[in-house]
Design an enzyme around this catalytic site. Sequence first.
Site, PDB file in Angstrom:
ATOM      1  N   ARG A  67      22.341   2.297 -43.335  1.00  0.00           N
ATOM      2  CA  ARG A  67      23.402   1.573 -44.355  1.00  0.00           C
ATOM      3  C   ARG A  67      24.970   1.486 -43.963  1.00  0.00           C
ATOM      4  O   ARG A  67      25.534   0.646 -44.287  1.00  0.00           O
ATOM      5  CB  ARG A  67      23.461   2.446 -45.585  1.00  0.00           C
ATOM      6  N   LYS A 178      11.865  17.206 -46.258  1.00  0.00           N
ATOM      7  CA  LYS A 178      11.875  17.789 -47.741  1.00  0.00           C
ATOM      8  C   LYS A 178      13.356  17.466 -48.213  1.00  0.00           C
ATOM      9  O   LYS A 178      13.942  17.119 -47.383  1.00  0.00           O
ATOM     10  CB  LYS A 178      11.628  19.437 -47.622  1.00  0.00           C
ATOM     11  N   HIS A 208       9.640  22.639 -41.376  1.00  0.00           N
ATOM     12  CA  HIS A 208       9.886  22.927 -40.099  1.00  0.00           C
ATOM     13  C   HIS A 208       9.258  24.489 -39.882  1.00  0.00           C
ATOM     14  O   HIS A 208       9.101  24.839 -38.697  1.00  0.00           O
ATOM     15  CB  HIS A 208      11.238  22.683 -39.535  1.00  0.00           C
ATOM     16  N   LYS A 212       7.157  26.561 -36.363  1.00  0.00           N
ATOM     17  CA  LYS A 212       7.536  27.502 -35.565  1.00  0.00           C
ATOM     18  C   LYS A 212       6.490  28.619 -34.904  1.00  0.00           C
ATOM     19  O   LYS A 212       5.365  28.563 -35.358  1.00  0.00           O
ATOM     20  CB  LYS A 212       8.524  28.996 -36.411  1.00  0.00           C
ATOM     21  N   ASP A 265      15.449  24.600 -52.131  1.00  0.00           N
ATOM     22  CA  ASP A 265      15.424  24.506 -50.718  1.00  0.00           C
ATOM     23  C   ASP A 265      14.617  25.529 -49.869  1.00  0.00           C
ATOM     24  O   ASP A 265      14.405  24.989 -48.699  1.00  0.00           O
ATOM     25  CB  ASP A 265      17.169  24.763 -50.583  1.00  0.00           C
ATOM     26  N   HIS A 270       9.161  26.628 -47.650  1.00  0.00           N
ATOM     27  CA  HIS A 270       8.976  27.621 -46.491  1.00  0.00           C
ATOM     28  C   HIS A 270       8.428  28.751 -46.943  1.00  0.00           C
ATOM     29  O   HIS A 270       7.680  29.304 -46.378  1.00  0.00           O
ATOM     30  CB  HIS A 270      10.512  27.881 -45.596  1.00  0.00           C
TER      31      HIS A 270
END
Length: 514
Positions: A67, A178, A208, A212, A265, A270
Amino acid sequence: MNQTQHGIYIQPHAATTILKSHPVESCIFIIFGGSGDLTARKIVPALHSLSRDGLLPKNMHLIVFSRSVMSLESLLEKWDTIGRSADSLEEKDGAWDSMMRSVTIVRGNYDDIKAYELLRQRLGVIESGNEAVRNRLFYLATPAISYPLILTRLRQGELIHENEDDSAQPWSRIVIEKPFGVDRHSAQQLNTLARNAFSESQIYRIDHYLGKETVQNISVLRFGNSIFEPIWNRKYISHVEVTVAEQVGTHGRSRYYDQAGVIRDMLQNHLLQLLALIAMEQPSRFAADDIRDEKAKVLRSLRQMTRESLSQRVILGQYATYRSEEGVAPDSRTPTYVGLRVEISNWRWQGVPFYLRTGKCLRSKTSRIVIHFHPIPLCLFGLGESCDHVRPNVLVIRVQPDEGTELRVATKVPGEDLTIGTVSMNFSYSEAFGKRGGDAYERLLLDVMRGNQALFARDDEIELAWEYVDPILEAYEDGKNDEISLFEYPVGSDGPAAARSLLSPLGHEWSELT
Ligand code: BG6
């Protein structure tokens, strides 16, 4: 054979590849939100290291859908500056230069039909060019609020190849960052929209943590060693801790964070993914859906929080300086720490508490899983005092930093008397193999190009994780009840002292945040 300073013998060279990765297929990489920070901090540096290591396919093209009116030069300069500070754009090479020469920008708002038409034309030019590349990888790196619009426009603009299951035809895949929804309802709606545009086998919901190295090692440790699996249950394990502690605060993302908070979050994704990997049954095959079936079963077995049990099972905290940060409401109630006691209702785990905690501005940056085994059933050699000295076995899986595992066992201290101490059998990835695994984003991007969904969350996993956290969010956010209080904690501490109360009724304690 090497002997480490801890006295363990390792034979890294005796490693055997039991599953070869599929080849990585070339594609046109279309990044929505390509001028944003996520692209500059994570995606571009990951692509660069893959290119440096010769892992990217030839003839990849990058299209940035944005944008912003930023010129191509300014964009490349931004990538360069941020990439350098991330210490990853130091060494450039021919492959990278040629990919950078291929970058084009399509400018427009995410609802602008004309911009999607421009995108289609641009794709047409590349796909009919000399070095035709026809696969399309769409990456949603925009604020999550734009996902529904982009998914709808991609479908309406007929920009998606439909034949993921026909390997002779070009594919289209989409990576979705996410947060995937803000609660179960919105996640369901987003899943429906995504599946209207793509089939489930084309959708890659990125977490992510699953990329790992040490997180992937959880399955190998459990299922590749005959000594652990037989004792991996309530009969031998007393309790489990999962910690993801961060030293940083909101890191320039306070506007997003103040809306999201730690539960959305970190916990919904996670931490619950880590928990699922530790608790799941062995998948019958090492295939994406078999693994995801097992993780989903764990999430389905989580004992729901009730309003009555919330105060004993959840502690929320906020670091002391949070409200004075730019972008944070001065009276914000957003939690930056959560600790909770999770119970899994199945035969393997009935009665074993899983203590989860994560927070920002804590004493150290450390992600680890600590498995506490039961104490020995009777005092050693009938010596009453020994009970106090033989500490139960502990297995620590260090996700980061100093990736590795550690097993604590009781040992006789040399000497005339019978003295018992605890020693650590310690394995460190860097010591054993001399290198750390690749960055999580690198591995996950390659997996998308390979068509391997094993390390990506499926629709049902996402919804089940929301189903578990929704009652906590609802009880806290409606503000009418006081089942969950918010405790302030000092920056650089272990989090709110009240978090101890989650463990103390059962005589347990959090491990130190070293
Ligand atoms: C992200 C969160 O998903 O994970 C961030 O949005 C957090 O708030 C980050 O800082 C932590 O990741 P890592 O890999 O540094 O532990």
